[in-house]
Design a protein around this motif. Structure first.
Motif, PDB file in Angstrom:
ATOM      1  N   GLY A   1       0.829  -1.206   0.000  1.00  4.29           N
ATOM      2  CA  GLY A   1       0.000   0.000   0.000  1.00  4.29           C
ATOM      3  C   GLY A   1       0.857   1.247   0.000  1.00  4.29           C
ATOM      4  N   GLY A   2       1.999   1.147   0.641  1.00  4.00           N
ATOM      5  CA  GLY A   2       2.918   2.278   0.685  1.00  4.00           C
ATOM      6  C   GLY A   2       3.549   2.560  -0.656  1.00  4.00           C
ATOM      7  N   ARG A   3       3.582   1.574  -1.524  1.00  2.66           N
ATOM      8  CA  ARG A   3       4.107   1.781  -2.872  1.00  2.66           C
ATOM      9  C   ARG A   3       3.007   2.159  -3.851  1.00  2.66           C
ATOM     10  NH1 ARG A   3       7.316  -3.778  -2.792  1.00  2.66           N
ATOM     11  NH2 ARG A   3       8.925  -3.222  -1.304  1.00  2.66           N
ATOM     12  N   LEU A   4       1.818   1.686  -3.588  1.00  7.57           N
ATOM     13  CA  LEU A   4       0.706   1.895  -4.515  1.00  7.57           C
ATOM     14  C   LEU A   4       0.236   3.344  -4.535  1.00  7.57           C
ATOM     15  CD1 LEU A   4      -1.297   0.581  -6.460  1.00  7.57           C
ATOM     16  CD2 LEU A   4      -2.806   0.207  -4.506  1.00  7.57           C
ATOM     17  N   VAL A   5       0.079   3.940  -3.370  1.00  8.79           N
ATOM     18  CA  VAL A   5      -0.442   5.315  -3.300  1.00  8.79           C
ATOM     19  C   VAL A   5       0.491   6.308  -3.999  1.00  8.79           C
ATOM     20  CG1 VAL A   5      -1.079   7.200  -1.731  1.00  8.79           C
ATOM     21  CG2 VAL A   5      -1.849   4.863  -1.259  1.00  8.79           C
ATOM     22  N   PRO A   6       1.801   6.282  -3.693  1.00  2.00           N
ATOM     23  CA  PRO A   6       2.678   7.214  -4.423  1.00  2.00           C
ATOM     24  C   PRO A   6       2.710   6.952  -5.925  1.00  2.00           C
ATOM     25  CG  PRO A   6       3.844   6.234  -2.565  1.00  2.00           C
ATOM     26  CD  PRO A   6       2.528   5.553  -2.660  1.00  2.00           C
ATOM     27  N   ALA A   7       2.653   5.691  -6.318  1.00  3.48           N
ATOM     28  CA  ALA A   7       2.665   5.371  -7.754  1.00  3.48           C
ATOM     29  C   ALA A   7       1.420   5.927  -8.434  1.00  3.48           C
ATOM     30  CB  ALA A   7       2.757   3.861  -7.956  1.00  3.48           C
ATOM     31  N   LEU A   8       0.271   5.768  -7.789  1.00  5.59           N
ATOM     32  CA  LEU A   8      -0.972   6.313  -8.360  1.00  5.59           C
ATOM     33  C   LEU A   8      -0.933   7.834  -8.428  1.00  5.59           C
ATOM     34  CD1 LEU A   8      -3.708   4.013  -6.770  1.00  5.59           C
ATOM     35  CD2 LEU A   8      -2.925   4.060  -9.138  1.00  5.59           C
ATOM     36  N   CYS A   9      -0.387   8.463  -7.379  1.00  3.86           N
ATOM     37  CA  CYS A   9      -0.254   9.928  -7.398  1.00  3.86           C
ATOM     38  C   CYS A   9       0.649  10.375  -8.539  1.00  3.86           C
ATOM     39  CB  CYS A   9       0.292  10.434  -6.062  1.00  3.86           C
ATOM     40  SG  CYS A   9      -0.884  10.375  -4.708  1.00  3.86           S
TER      41      CYS A   9
ATOM     42  N   LEU B   1      -1.244   9.773 -11.954  1.00  2.72           N
ATOM     43  CA  LEU B   1      -2.319  10.754 -12.136  1.00  2.72           C
ATOM     44  C   LEU B   1      -1.756  12.155 -12.362  1.00  2.72           C
ATOM     45  CD1 LEU B   1      -5.355  11.132 -12.244  1.00  2.72           C
ATOM     46  CD2 LEU B   1      -5.335  11.472  -9.775  1.00  2.72           C
ATOM     47  N   GLY B   2      -0.760  12.531 -11.572  1.00  4.35           N
ATOM     48  CA  GLY B   2      -0.141  13.852 -11.731  1.00  4.35           C
ATOM     49  C   GLY B   2       0.505  14.025 -13.093  1.00  4.35           C
ATOM     50  N   THR B   3       1.191  12.999 -13.547  1.00  3.80           N
ATOM     51  CA  THR B   3       1.836  13.050 -14.863  1.00  3.80           C
ATOM     52  C   THR B   3       0.802  13.121 -15.980  1.00  3.80           C
ATOM     53  OG1 THR B   3       3.721  11.824 -13.989  1.00  3.80           O
ATOM     54  CG2 THR B   3       3.460  11.868 -16.385  1.00  3.80           C
ATOM     55  N   LEU B   4      -0.278  12.346 -15.862  1.00  6.87           N
ATOM     56  CA  LEU B   4      -1.342  12.395 -16.875  1.00  6.87           C
ATOM     57  C   LEU B   4      -1.990  13.777 -16.940  1.00  6.87           C
ATOM     58  CD1 LEU B   4      -3.060   8.916 -16.442  1.00  6.87           C
ATOM     59  CD2 LEU B   4      -1.671   9.709 -18.361  1.00  6.87           C
ATOM     60  N   ILE B   5      -2.209  14.383 -15.789  1.00  8.44           N
ATOM     61  CA  ILE B   5      -2.814  15.724 -15.755  1.00  8.44           C
ATOM     62  C   ILE B   5      -1.879  16.731 -16.425  1.00  8.44           C
ATOM     63  CG2 ILE B   5      -3.462  17.631 -14.232  1.00  8.44           C
ATOM     64  CD1 ILE B   5      -4.600  15.503 -12.311  1.00  8.44           C
ATOM     65  N   LEU B   6      -0.602  16.716 -16.051  1.00 12.00           N
ATOM     66  CA  LEU B   6       0.355  17.650 -16.661  1.00 12.00           C
ATOM     67  C   LEU B   6       0.478  17.421 -18.165  1.00 12.00           C
ATOM     68  CD1 LEU B   6       3.162  17.666 -13.950  1.00 12.00           C
ATOM     69  CD2 LEU B   6       1.723  19.595 -14.620  1.00 12.00           C
ATOM     70  N   ALA B   7       0.534  16.164 -18.583  1.00 13.77           N
ATOM     71  CA  ALA B   7       0.642  15.858 -20.007  1.00 13.77           C
ATOM     72  C   ALA B   7      -0.590  16.326 -20.772  1.00 13.77           C
ATOM     73  CB  ALA B   7       0.849  14.366 -20.209  1.00 13.77           C
TER      74      ALA B   7
ATOM     75  N   ALA C   1       1.116  18.912 -10.663  1.00 15.57           N
ATOM     76  CA  ALA C   1       2.425  19.076 -10.019  1.00 15.57           C
ATOM     77  C   ALA C   1       2.344  18.716  -8.541  1.00 15.57           C
ATOM     78  CB  ALA C   1       2.902  20.515 -10.201  1.00 15.57           C
ATOM     79  N   MET C   2       1.270  19.121  -7.880  1.00 19.42           N
ATOM     80  CA  MET C   2       1.117  18.814  -6.449  1.00 19.42           C
ATOM     81  C   MET C   2       0.986  17.308  -6.199  1.00 19.42           C
ATOM     82  SD  MET C   2      -1.032  21.819  -4.643  1.00 19.42           S
ATOM     83  CE  MET C   2      -2.016  22.535  -5.929  1.00 19.42           C
ATOM     84  N   LEU C   3       0.316  16.602  -7.093  1.00 17.25           N
ATOM     85  CA  LEU C   3       0.220  15.153  -6.941  1.00 17.25           C
ATOM     86  C   LEU C   3       1.597  14.499  -7.048  1.00 17.25           C
ATOM     87  CD1 LEU C   3      -3.056  14.322  -8.893  1.00 17.25           C
ATOM     88  CD2 LEU C   3      -2.603  13.854  -6.483  1.00 17.25           C
ATOM     89  N   ASN C   4       2.434  14.990  -7.954  1.00 16.95           N
ATOM     90  CA  ASN C   4       3.794  14.459  -8.068  1.00 16.95           C
ATOM     91  C   ASN C   4       4.626  14.786  -6.828  1.00 16.95           C
ATOM     92  OD1 ASN C   4       3.833  13.036 -10.539  1.00 16.95           O
ATOM     93  ND2 ASN C   4       3.811  14.972 -11.643  1.00 16.95           N
ATOM     94  N   ILE C   5       4.466  15.976  -6.281  1.00 13.00           N
ATOM     95  CA  ILE C   5       5.172  16.363  -5.051  1.00 13.00           C
ATOM     96  C   ILE C   5       4.703  15.497  -3.884  1.00 13.00           C
ATOM     97  CG2 ILE C   5       5.454  18.222  -3.361  1.00 13.00           C
ATOM     98  CD1 ILE C   5       5.338  20.173  -5.797  1.00 13.00           C
TER      99      ILE C   5
ATOM    100  N   ARG D   1       6.851  12.998  -1.310  1.00 12.83           N
ATOM    101  CA  ARG D   1       6.853  13.119   0.154  1.00 12.83           C
ATOM    102  C   ARG D   1       6.375  11.843   0.836  1.00 12.83           C
ATOM    103  NH1 ARG D   1       5.679  19.271   1.934  1.00 12.83           N
ATOM    104  NH2 ARG D   1       7.330  20.126   0.615  1.00 12.83           N
ATOM    105  N   ILE D   2       5.400  11.180   0.247  1.00 12.56           N
ATOM    106  CA  ILE D   2       4.933   9.914   0.821  1.00 12.56           C
ATOM    107  C   ILE D   2       6.057   8.888   0.795  1.00 12.56           C
ATOM    108  CG2 ILE D   2       3.379   7.952   0.483  1.00 12.56           C
ATOM    109  CD1 ILE D   2       1.253   9.944  -0.486  1.00 12.56           C
ATOM    110  N   ARG D   3       6.775   8.830  -0.300  1.00 13.74           N
ATOM    111  CA  ARG D   3       7.888   7.885  -0.408  1.00 13.74           C
ATOM    112  C   ARG D   3       8.988   8.197   0.608  1.00 13.74           C
ATOM    113  NH1 ARG D   3       7.298   8.351  -6.313  1.00 13.74           N
ATOM    114  NH2 ARG D   3       6.280   6.456  -6.989  1.00 13.74           N
ATOM    115  N   ARG D   4       9.278   9.467   0.789  1.00 21.13           N
ATOM    116  CA  ARG D   4      10.328   9.888   1.710  1.00 21.13           C
ATOM    117  C   ARG D   4       9.957   9.552   3.161  1.00 21.13           C
ATOM    118  NH1 ARG D   4      11.145  15.742   1.600  1.00 21.13           N
ATOM    119  NH2 ARG D   4      10.109  15.510  -0.383  1.00 21.13           N
ATOM    120  N   ASN D   5       8.696   9.736   3.503  1.00 17.04           N
ATOM    121  CA  ASN D   5       8.264   9.495   4.877  1.00 17.04           C
ATOM    122  C   ASN D   5       8.171   8.027   5.232  1.00 17.04           C
ATOM    123  OD1 ASN D   5       8.122  12.205   5.447  1.00 17.04           O
ATOM    124  ND2 ASN D   5       5.951  12.386   4.924  1.00 17.04           N
ATOM    125  N   ARG D   6       8.169   7.143   4.278  1.00 21.72           N
ATOM    126  CA  ARG D   6       8.056   5.690   4.569  1.00 21.72           C
ATOM    127  C   ARG D   6       9.395   5.123   4.601  1.00 21.72           C
ATOM    128  NH1 ARG D   6       2.291   3.601   2.855  1.00 21.72           N
ATOM    129  NH2 ARG D   6       1.266   5.485   3.400  1.00 21.72           N
TER     130      ARG D   6
END
Length: 177
Positions: free
Chosen positions: A16-24, A27-33, A164-168, A172-177
């Motif tokens: 779950g700790g890998r899934l949430v950041p990956a989805l963010c 989604l963030g990359t798709l929005i920016l693209a 951009a905020m979703l990518n940020i 941060r989620i990855r860093r905190n885990r």
């Protein structure tokens, strides 16, 4: 038994700790693209020297439908041939019609909209010519109208900021885990 339960919980937490950041990130990359890709047809042609206009009347239908974007290349009036589509000024309006005749001596074009029954009442003088219509893209005019409005620009900036905020957030989620 307790160790196996704890191991399963830790394994699930790691997944779950890998899934949430990956989805963010996704989604963030798709929005920016999507914001970038939707702006490209309205910006790159300008760098290549084209003028871009939205078609707001049906005088050129079905060839160029209402809501299309036309790309106009600057062209010398003498180079315009019969049956080519041009854009020109008529008072405060920009007209896009087909050239029926090019009167070189008089320095004017006889034009007609494809959907109109007769030729235009007034000839278009050479000095009113913007250029030759090199291509058109149906429906893109609606997007152009959105992006050129103040509200549309604000939406595009906010949408890009969300991406951009979703990518940020993912970082941060990855860093905190």
């Amino acid at each position: 038994m307790i160790d196996q339960t704890q191991n399963k919980q830790q394994s699930t937490a790691k997944k779950g700790g890998r899934l949430v950041p990956a989805l963010c990130n996704i989604l963030g990359t798709l929005i920016l693209a999507s914001v970038i890709l939707s702006c490209l047809p309205l910006t790159i042609p300008r760098f290549l020297g084209y003028e871009i206009y939205e078609v707001v009347s049906g005088s050129m239908e079905p060839q160029i439908p209402v809501g299309s974007v036309i790309y106009v290349a600057p062209t010398a009036p003498e180079e315009i041939q019969e049956n080519e589509i041009i854009a020109f000024w008529s008072g405060d309006s920009i007209i896009t019609h087909r050239v029926m005749e090019n009167h070189l001596v008089e320095g004017e074009f006889v034009t007609k909209g494809d959907a109109n029954a007769a030729e235009d009442m007034r000839e278009a003088p050479y000095d009113s010519l913007i250029g030759r219509v090199s291509r058109h893209i149906p429906v893109l005019g609606s997007l152009m109208a959105l992006y050129t409005s103040t509200v549309g620009k604000a939406y595009a900036v906010c949408f890009a900021a969300c991406g951009a905020m979703l990518n940020i957030l993912a970082g941060r989620i990855r860093r905190n885990r």
